[in-house]
Write an enzyme that holds these catalytic residues in place. Structure first.
Site, PDB file in Angstrom:
ATOM      1  N   HIS A 191       0.826  -1.219   0.000  1.00 49.42           N
ATOM      2  CA  HIS A 191       0.000   0.000   0.000  1.00 49.42           C
ATOM      3  C   HIS A 191       0.852   1.258   0.000  1.00 49.42           C
ATOM      4  CE1 HIS A 191      -3.795  -2.024   0.177  1.00 49.42           C
ATOM      5  NE2 HIS A 191      -3.341  -2.799   1.124  1.00 49.42           N
ATOM      6  N   ARG A 334     -15.241  -0.267  -6.338  1.00 49.38           N
ATOM      7  CA  ARG A 334     -15.150  -1.548  -5.634  1.00 49.38           C
ATOM      8  C   ARG A 334     -15.784  -1.400  -4.256  1.00 49.38           C
ATOM      9  NH1 ARG A 334      -9.248  -3.818  -4.666  1.00 49.38           N
ATOM     10  NH2 ARG A 334      -9.174  -2.185  -3.094  1.00 49.38           N
ATOM     11  N   GLU A 433      -9.618 -12.252  -8.598  1.00 51.16           N
ATOM     12  CA  GLU A 433      -8.352 -12.259  -7.862  1.00 51.16           C
ATOM     13  C   GLU A 433      -8.116 -13.577  -7.146  1.00 51.16           C
ATOM     14  OE1 GLU A 433      -8.686  -8.981  -5.060  1.00 51.16           O
ATOM     15  OE2 GLU A 433     -10.857  -9.210  -5.078  1.00 51.16           O
ATOM     16  N   ASP A 457      -3.458  -9.761  -5.861  1.00 52.26           N
ATOM     17  CA  ASP A 457      -3.884 -10.931  -5.103  1.00 52.26           C
ATOM     18  C   ASP A 457      -3.886 -12.192  -5.959  1.00 52.26           C
ATOM     19  OD1 ASP A 457      -4.132  -9.944  -2.560  1.00 52.26           O
ATOM     20  OD2 ASP A 457      -6.242  -9.410  -2.753  1.00 52.26           O
ATOM     21  N   CYS A 504      -7.084  -4.052 -12.849  1.00 47.01           N
ATOM     22  CA  CYS A 504      -6.806  -2.937 -11.951  1.00 47.01           C
ATOM     23  C   CYS A 504      -5.658  -3.234 -11.003  1.00 47.01           C
ATOM     24  CB  CYS A 504      -8.054  -2.550 -11.168  1.00 47.01           C
ATOM     25  SG  CYS A 504      -8.731  -3.894 -10.178  1.00 47.01           S
TER      26      CYS A 504
END
Length: 575
Positions: A191, A334, A433, A457, A504
């Site tokens: 992140h 999302r 994912e 993921d 994405c």
């Protein structure tokens, strides 16, 4: 003496500035017996006053950068410092037990924390335990004469050095002063790396030992293109990297010319290059970089940046702002993706051995449908203000997708029954994912309006390798034939049913992956806004008629990530 460290290039760019250590100091101390209680109480009062002064400054900056609501947490901290029940108890300890202020502070704070944490029937009071801990740390730092780092207080050009950066840390970074950051841990998909790209500042992660190799105030060069950190550079080093920085700026200026052009290949095939965002504040970057859509709006930041569950109206305003800001361009939102490494202090989650494989994302939404329904109502209300597409994360089974969509349809029906309008042009899709959903993409494609492949993921689950763990980082292999085969299967399945597929994950903005994805026919590429123009420029060099053999070799002939990387790099050099 000049030294060089190597890390993972996480965000492009080159920066030179002095180091700012965002590292927690040693706050250890020993219990001692004191003879002059008055002197010790004066030490305490000085520390309390200094802490209050800190918080007043931090609150002011937080209100300007994060908003008034977020800044109110510091009001609670200042109230604790002014609470005679809290401070009086500490003074009493000093007077009665003849202990040093540090020990008295710790004992009283521990008692208050235990009391609040025991109030299991009152979530608000339980949250006060965290406030007590924060305030205690600040007062203790002043008693010990050490400085607590605070990124919100940075007021000069620096390069932030940290073991890791949390989303709340990065949210406080002021791009005007923070020129780059470097961390001990993390990868391109962590992140902190994603936030660096959103902030458009260079970043290097995974250096392993930057926090022990650098001292506060030392001069640094950060090369976010190649992953190099130069500590105490020579004048010649600075001159060399100034030239590299200028060359990168010139390249960006060339890309800038493509801002208002379509994303089209050399042979005229058109694709959509979109941007990922975390908050409405990211809209400027999306527009400035000429993105044709928002392919991922990470709504969890609405929850992470709040001290309580955001209301339906608060969410509605955020979604409406983004949809209006995109002026009719598609926006894929999302639904809440909490869990794994994204936790909420006000929404306790069970401790799990493998949280990334556990209770997270749509699994929480379906279990706590009160939270889910609030978000869906806000989204449905906002759908009138733009081209909304709703996407469910972490879908593993068709039953999960049907259940999530069913709840959406129920809330839509309720709103219409109440006289509220909802857009007729609303697409509902899912993240791919989990390998199970990629394998069964042909069945899912009959149910969804679109797919969006989350490679971050998908790769870690397919390779059974935690993407945050440096020891297995070699297994983060986006070009591995197994990954490419899953991606191609999803794209082919969607096209067979007349649906579209986007991506994405970070791979969508990867220069090696892009030719393969164009060759597979991926419809939408969504990435950090700063990568949009670079990928658009790359697409203009590609002829899709030349990519069929490249994809065939990568998916069905080659056996490794490395082979495929070399395959694409050689192909691009020969264009």
């Amino acid at each position: 003496m000049m030294t060089k460290l190597k890390g993972i290039a996480a965000s492009d760019g080159i920066a030179t500035a002095k180091a700012y250590m965002l590292v927690q100091p040693d706050l250890s101390f020993s219990k001692s017996t004191i003879s002059d209680s008055e002197k010790e109480i004066n030490r305490l009062h000085n520390a309390l006053q200094a802490s209050t002064s800190d918080l007043e400054t931090i609150r002011k900056i937080a209100a300007e950068s994060l908003g008034e609501e977020e800044a109110q947490v510091f009001d609670a901290h200042m109230m604790i410092l002014a609470d005679p029940e809290f401070t009086g108890a500490i003074e009493g300890k000093i007077n009665d037990d003849k202990v040093n202020a540090e020990q008295a502070l710790k004992e009283v704070a521990d008692l208050f924390v235990a009391t609040f944490e025991a109030m299991t029937d009152n979530a608000y009071m339980q949250e006060r335990a965290a406030d007590i801990k924060d305030v205690t740390k600040r007062v203790l730092s002043h008693l010990l004469g050490v400085t607590l780092p605070n990124p919100a207080l940075i007021d000069e050009e620096v390069i932030v050095i940290a073991h890791d950066l949390t989303p709340s840390d990065t949210a406080q970074l002021n791009g005007k002063f923070v020129k780059a950051f470097v961390t001990d841990i993390g990868g391109r998909t962590s992140h902190s790396a994603i936030m660096a790209r959103s902030l458009e500042i260079p970043a290097i992660v995974g250096t392993e030992n930057i926090t022990t190799s650098v001292k506060a105030g030392e001069q640094l060069i950060v090369d976010g293109i190649n992953g190099d950190v130069i500590i105490n550079p020579t004048d010649a080093d600075i001159a060399e990297y100034d030239k590299k920085a200028q060359a990168f700026a010139d390249q960006k200026a060339e890309w800038e010319k493509l801002k208002n052009e379509k994303s089209v290949t050399k042979d005229g095939k058109t694709f959509t290059v979109a941007a990922n965002i975390g908050t409405p504040k990211d809209l400027d970057g999306v527009i400035d970089n000429g993105a044709e859509a928002i392919g991922l709006y990470r709504t969890e930041f609405l929850y992470m940046d709040s001290s309580e569950l955001p209301s339906e109206d608060d969410q509605f305003e955020a979604y409406k702002t983004v949809l209006e800001g995109m002026a009719g361009k598609p926006v894929v939102v999302r639904t809440m993706d909490i869990g794994g490494d994204k936790k909420l202090p006000y929404l306790p989650l069970p401790e799990e051995m493998n949280p990334f494989l556990g209770y997270r994302a749509v699994r929480i939404s379906l279990d706590r449908d009160d939270i889910f329904r609030t978000q869906l109502r806000a989204l449905l209300r906002a759908s009138n203000y733009g081209k909304l597409r709703i996407m469910f994360p972490m879908i593993a089974t068709i039953a999960e997708f049907r259940q999530a969509k069913g709840i959406l349809e129920e809330e839509k029906a309720k709103l219409i029954a109440d006289g509220q309008t909802v857009s007729d042009d609303l697409q509902v899709g899912m993240m791919v994912e989990i390998p199970a959903s990629a394998v069964l993409a042909n069945q899912f494609a009959k149910e969804v309006d679109f797919f969006s492949i989350g490679t971050n993921d998908l790769i870690q689950y397919t390779m059974a390798a935690d993407r945050m763990n440096e020891r297995v980082s070699y297994l983060y292999q986006p070009y591995n034939p197994a990954i490419l085969r899953l991606i191609k299967n999803v794209i082919d399945a969607s096209h067979k049913e007349g649906k579209w597929t986007g991506m994405c994950g970070e791979a969508a903005g990867d220069s090696v992956m892009a030719p393969l994805l164009v060759g597979m026919g991926l419809d939408e590429f969504s990435m950090s806004a700063t990568s949009v123009l670079r990928v658009r420029s790359l697409m203009k060099r590609l002829d899709t008629t030349q990519l069929t053999d490249l994809v065939e070799t990568a998916v069905n002939v080659n056996t490794s990530n490395e082979e495929n990387q070399k395959l694409v790099e050689d192909f691009m050099q020969n264009l």
